[in-house]
Every structure is written in structure tokens, then in C-alpha cells.
Design a protein around this motif. Sequence first.
Motif, PDB file in Angstrom:
ATOM      1  N   UNK B 232       0.835  -1.194   0.000  1.00 24.13           N
ATOM      2  CA  UNK B 232       0.000   0.000   0.000  1.00 24.13           C
ATOM      3  C   UNK B 232       0.876   1.253   0.000  1.00 24.13           C
ATOM      4  N   UNK B 233       0.221   2.373  -0.254  1.00 22.46           N
ATOM      5  CA  UNK B 233       1.011   3.557  -0.564  1.00 22.46           C
ATOM      6  C   UNK B 233       1.744   4.205   0.602  1.00 22.46           C
ATOM      7  N   UNK B 234       1.405   3.877   1.834  1.00 23.88           N
ATOM      8  CA  UNK B 234       2.147   4.480   2.946  1.00 23.88           C
ATOM      9  C   UNK B 234       3.393   3.672   3.309  1.00 23.88           C
ATOM     10  N   UNK B 235       3.519   2.518   2.717  1.00 25.64           N
ATOM     11  CA  UNK B 235       4.658   1.670   3.051  1.00 25.64           C
ATOM     12  C   UNK B 235       5.932   2.201   2.396  1.00 25.64           C
ATOM     13  N   UNK B 236       7.059   1.874   3.007  1.00 29.69           N
ATOM     14  CA  UNK B 236       8.356   2.235   2.435  1.00 29.69           C
ATOM     15  C   UNK B 236       9.115   0.931   2.235  1.00 29.69           C
ATOM     16  N   UNK B 237       9.734   0.811   1.091  1.00 26.15           N
ATOM     17  CA  UNK B 237      10.295  -0.496   0.768  1.00 26.15           C
ATOM     18  C   UNK B 237      11.688  -0.383   0.159  1.00 26.15           C
ATOM     19  N   UNK B 238      12.634  -0.994   0.818  1.00 16.80           N
ATOM     20  CA  UNK B 238      13.976  -1.102   0.247  1.00 16.80           C
ATOM     21  C   UNK B 238      14.248  -2.593   0.074  1.00 16.80           C
ATOM     22  N   UNK B 239      14.501  -2.988  -1.147  1.00 15.87           N
ATOM     23  CA  UNK B 239      14.683  -4.421  -1.388  1.00 15.87           C
ATOM     24  C   UNK B 239      15.927  -4.689  -2.209  1.00 15.87           C
ATOM     25  N   UNK B 240      16.662  -5.720  -1.827  1.00 18.02           N
ATOM     26  CA  UNK B 240      17.846  -6.094  -2.590  1.00 18.02           C
ATOM     27  C   UNK B 240      17.796  -7.575  -2.916  1.00 18.02           C
ATOM     28  N   UNK B 241      18.112  -7.868  -4.155  1.00 18.71           N
ATOM     29  CA  UNK B 241      18.195  -9.262  -4.575  1.00 18.71           C
ATOM     30  C   UNK B 241      19.584  -9.461  -5.164  1.00 18.71           C
TER      31      UNK B 241
END
Lengths: 252, 448
Positions: B232-241
Motif C-alpha cells: 500500500x502507498x504508505x509503506x516504504x520499501x527497500x529491497x535487494x536481490x
Amino acid sequence: MISIKNLHANVEEKEILKGLDLDIKPGEVHAIMGPNGAGKSTLGNVLAGREGYEVTQGSATLNGKDILALEPEERAREGLFLAFQYPVEIPGVSNLEFLKASVDAVREHQGKEALDSVQFLKLAREKCKAVNLDASFLKRGVNEGFSGGEKKRNELMQMMLLEPQLCILDETDSGLDIDALQVVAEGVNAMRSAERSFIVVTHYQRLLDYIVPDYVHVLANGKIVKSGGKELALELEEKGYGWLENSDNGAE
Amino acid sequence: MAESFKENQLELASSSQSLPLLSALNAQGLTAFSAAAVPDRKTEAWKYTSLTHLTATTYAPAPQAALNGQLQQAASIDGLNAARLVFVNGFLNTELSDALALEQVTLFSQADAAQQTLISEKLGTVVAQASGSSHLFNDLNNACTRDGVLVHVGKNQQLQQPLQISWLTSSGDSAFAVNSRLLLVLETGAAATLVEQYDSDDAAQVSFTNALTEIVIGDNARLQHYRLQLMQEEALHIGSTHVDLARDSQYRAFHLALGSRLTRNDVVINHNTGGSHSELNGVYIPQNQQLVDFHTCIEHKVPHCTSDEVFRGIMNDKAKAVFNGRIHIHPQAQKTLAELSNKNLLLTNSAEINTKPELEIYADDVKCAHGATVAQLEEKGLFYLQSRGISKKEAEVMMSFGFINELLDALPDEAITLLLRPVLARRFGRDQSLARHLLDETLAGEPA
Ligand SMILES: Nc1ncnc2c1ncn2[C@@H]1O[C@H](COP(=O)(O)OP(=O)(O)O)[C@@H](O)[C@H]1O
Ligand SMILES: [Mg+2]
């Protein structure tokens, strides 16, 4: 059906249509011939409402309604159909979904009952068959990777599905072999009726052997310079357009 | 702000006991994170991506929570027949997880001696390969990881069913942070399909997910990976693969970023041994004020490897995206074939994209093709659809969807295509009536 009066139109500031008159009654088939660059496709685009084709003078009414004031989609819903000389490829947009969206929009506007997806699929398959296009084309992207002939048949299929009042076929025969030409002609002839009119733009008299027109017009330099019966096409085939291009008002 | 963010994160990182197995990694992460500066606009790799929203918030440890409901169903993918593992706010939810999945994976905290050896050997090593492409959020994850998921597929073994790991966030009393960690090891000749799904079920909840996935693909092994970020739009996401490819192995992936206020995804693929092949496809569709940043990096370190990368992005409203596609061909990596294509569509005048293919080629006998485009919807196509009675608005929706539909249709698991189709159709046709033809299952499901 359609009445075009003194139509002037510019493309990129340049006047292409220079006072075109054309009057078509229900049930009539009018052929328009003429040299390359005369403005035949421009006429189709102007009537269909393409952006960048600016009408500077004159009028066009479809069943008494000023169509030049309408958005392109409204014109289509009012029963105008243009089979493009160069149908556009739209990768990723499913032909089937496109066709359904189109038929729904037009039928809804005309107050006809909606077709459910299953009915529609059946109908679409029938029309594919009628234009000799494999049903697998329904699953492809709109015109995506279609050959020239397949694109033209896809145009014809759309025309059959939409059952328009006024059909404008812009060089639908160009690039077709004789078998495909007959398929197109049969399709058009099957749709001829007392209520439906056609404008058939073509370079070739041979199409008019199959789709016999009520009138033949010569469009040159942005105007109709000569009109006649179907025998005019034969005369043009023989003599070319040179003898007409400078005549200011050959219309009869 | 950057300093208080660091303090807050350091506090979280020190707030609980490490597993003995992870203590070295935790300590090393803590040291690296303490020393690192929070990137700002002057940091090249973050030039177009502001972390203001992320760093302005103070985060609590993730609370144990139940799902509110809607996600419980949404999280299962019809027809995929996956074994499912569900995490909520970083905690394993055994009730929502399938027994089979629980059998197939091991939590770090429950690893037996052999698994502990494997974890010590591999964990942190894949991400460490990417010296230039790693960032402080990886250090932070190293510092914070208290548990994690090990998926180990043995020699010539095949996971019969796709493994779906749903990383979900739910509600909390305040903003909270989740660090998630996955280590996937495919031994020689192994094969698997992994679906990672990131989602949140509370639109108003501010949460910060920092996810790190390390993948080790052995000789002749194959992985099909889906990474679907639908938060959802309030989430903050940092992702590494980070992926490590051995001889004749294959990594095929589809990375999707739809959700969250801020998404930064790094994908680093290391071709470490000859004959390996990677296919990295992805789609990003930010809307409203969202920002999505994809940084991908293909490291060709040895001869005779191939990589093919295709990303498409559609930016709506005032949204912004960054795409940085790096291909690094090392001097020894002769006979490399590398392709990269990135196409972008801007739906409004306020939407933005910064795209940059970044080629560093130090070998001379290679083929490397790349291209990036930015465009708006084509007038010709719109007019064609309108000339058939379709409203301009619906024409725009159909063509936007068409822009990414090719990638969607090409997914090897139809269940994923069918899952994503309506999600993406609604993304463009926010008014249901505009998406209705894209949502027509009879038409979409019709065999040719
Ligand atoms: N979109 C356009 N942009 C620029 N010029 C155009 C465009 N469409 C038509 N024209 C010009 O208008 C003239 C008439 O073209 P057209 O209507 O296509 O002729 P025809 O169909 O009779 O061969 C030509 O000179 C052509 O170059
Ligand atoms: Mg023409």
C-alpha cells in the motif's frame, strides 16, 4: 446520409481540401479515385476526426447532424466507419478486447442490447471466417505483426461487427491479391443495404468490377473535379487523371 | 534527519540478542552501518531518489500482529498450487503457512548443524560480492537480522510446487521497521520456482521494510523467480536481490514494483562461472506521489555468459521513477552476450522518469545491445481506438495496459499472469468501467 459542403481542411497549415462537395444518399455506393496526394485519405481522416486535420471552412452532416463538432468516438457511435489505408499496430492490446470494447461502445450509444462475452466471441469468430482470417488473430495484439492483407481484413471484420451507416474504405484493396480482393468485395456487397452507404477510395477499376458503384468521383487537388457513373472508372483506367487535374469544376 | 534516522536504526539493531550463528554477521553489519553515511542527492546511486520520507520517521520494532483480513485471501494465488510461507511484520505465521512450505524451508533459528554450516558459509557472501552495488541498507539488514529463511534445494532435486513467500505487513501502534532475510541455495542440477510477494494490509500504516534476498544457484541449476511488490502507498520499501550464478546455471526473473510511497529495488546478478544465463524482466508503475527506483547490475566476470534484461515503466499522476541498468563486463568476460532494454511511458506532464543504461565494458569480443526510451501514448493508436467508438479515456487505459502486457503474457506461470492482470488493469482503469474489457475473463481466458 452524408452531406459535405465546401469543405476546406488544413494539415500542418497547408490547405489540402479546397472546397469539396459530396452528397451521398442512403444505400448508395460512391467510388472516389484520384492521383496520389490528392487528399483522399485526408477526407477520410477529416470525417473521422483525426487530430491535426483542421477544418477551416464548410460543413459535413451525417443524417443531419454536424459531425465535425463531435469527438472521433462520437462519430463512430453515430455510425461513421473509416477503414484505414494504413491500419495502426497497437502491440499489447488484445484484438479481441479491442473489438469487444468497440462493439460495446457503439451498441450502447445506439441503445442496442449489450452482447455478453460468450455471444460476442461467437460473433467475432463468425466474422473472422467471413473475411477469411484465422480465429487466432483475435488473440493477437491489434494489427500487431499482421501482413498488409491481414490488416485490411481486420478492418473489414471491424466494419462487419460495428454495422455502420456510412463506411469509408480507404484503399482497402491496395496490396491485396485477387482472392483477398474478392473476399473484401463479397464482404462489402453482403453489407450493402438500402440504409447503408459506402465511400470506396481506390486506384483500381478492378475493385469496381466486384463492388459496382452508383457514382464515381475524381478527387484532384483537394476537390471533386469530375463525377460520373461507373463507366467513368473505365475511362480513368484508360486515360489517367492528367486530362482532369486542371479542370476547375468538372463536377456534374 | 539522517543522523536521527541512523540513531533510531542503531538502537533497533542493538535492542535484541543475536543468535550465535548470526552474531558475526550482526556485528559486522552494525560496524558498517555505523560508519556509512545516509545517502543524499550528492550520492550518485541515490541522485534522483530522496530518502526524506524514510528518514523523517522514527520506527518502533515490528509488532507481532494478525492480518486484518483482506490479505489472507489476496495472498494466495489461484491456480499456482504453491506451497506458501507467510510472514506478518517479519514474524512467521504458521497458521497461514502450508505444512509443505514449513517442511521445505528452515528458519535460521532452527537450523541443524549441517544447515548452520551452510548458513555460515553463504549468508552475507552474495551481497558482499557487489562491493560497488551494495549500500547501507544491506549493512542495516546484516545488523538487524535476528532470524531468516533458508531454502536449500539439494543436488538434482526439484521443488515440485512453486514456493511462495509472502512478506506482509499489518497494523501497528506507530511506524515500525521490518528487516527480512532470505537465503536460497540451489545445489548442482536443482530447480525451483520462487514467488516472493510483498504486500501490506493497512493502507494508513507507515512501515519500513528492508528486505534482502541472497540466491546461490549451483552448476546446471535453474531458478524462476517472481518478486512482486504490491504494498500500500504508505509503506516504504527497500529491497535487494543478489544472485550468484555458477556454471551453466539459469536465473529467470520478473520483478514488479507497484506499491509503497518509496521503493528502492536493487537487483545484482553475478555471472561467476561460464555458461550461465540470466533473464531479468521487470515492470514498475508508480502513481500519485509514489517513487520507484530500480538499480540493476549484471556482473559479467567470466567468458561465455548471456544476460537479457527488459524493464518497462509507466508513470502516472505526479509519480516518479528511476531506472539505472548497469552492465559490467570484466576484462576476462570475452564472448559475453548482454542485452538491456528499458522503455518508459509518461501518462502525465507531471510524471517523471530518469533512466540510464550504464555500460562498463572492459572486454573486446562481446556483444552488448542496450536502449532506453521515454514516450507518451501514441496519438495514432489512440485515434485508431477512438475511431472505433472507444472513449479516449478507455483507449488510454487499454494502451497503457498494452505497454506492459507483453511482459505479463510472457510469464512462464500462467497463474501469475492471471493474478497480476486485474491488479494492473485496475492500476490504469481506476474507474472500474474503464478497465472492464481488460477484466473480462471470458475474453482473456479464451484459447486461440
Ligand atoms: N499527417 C500529415 N502530415 C503532413 N502532411 C500530410 C498528412 N496527411 C496528409 N498530408 C499531405 O496531404 C496531401 C494529401 O495526402 P492524402 O490525403 O494522403 O492523399 P491521397 O490519399 O489522395 O493519396 C499530401 O500532400 C500529403 O503529403
Ligand atoms: Mg491515401
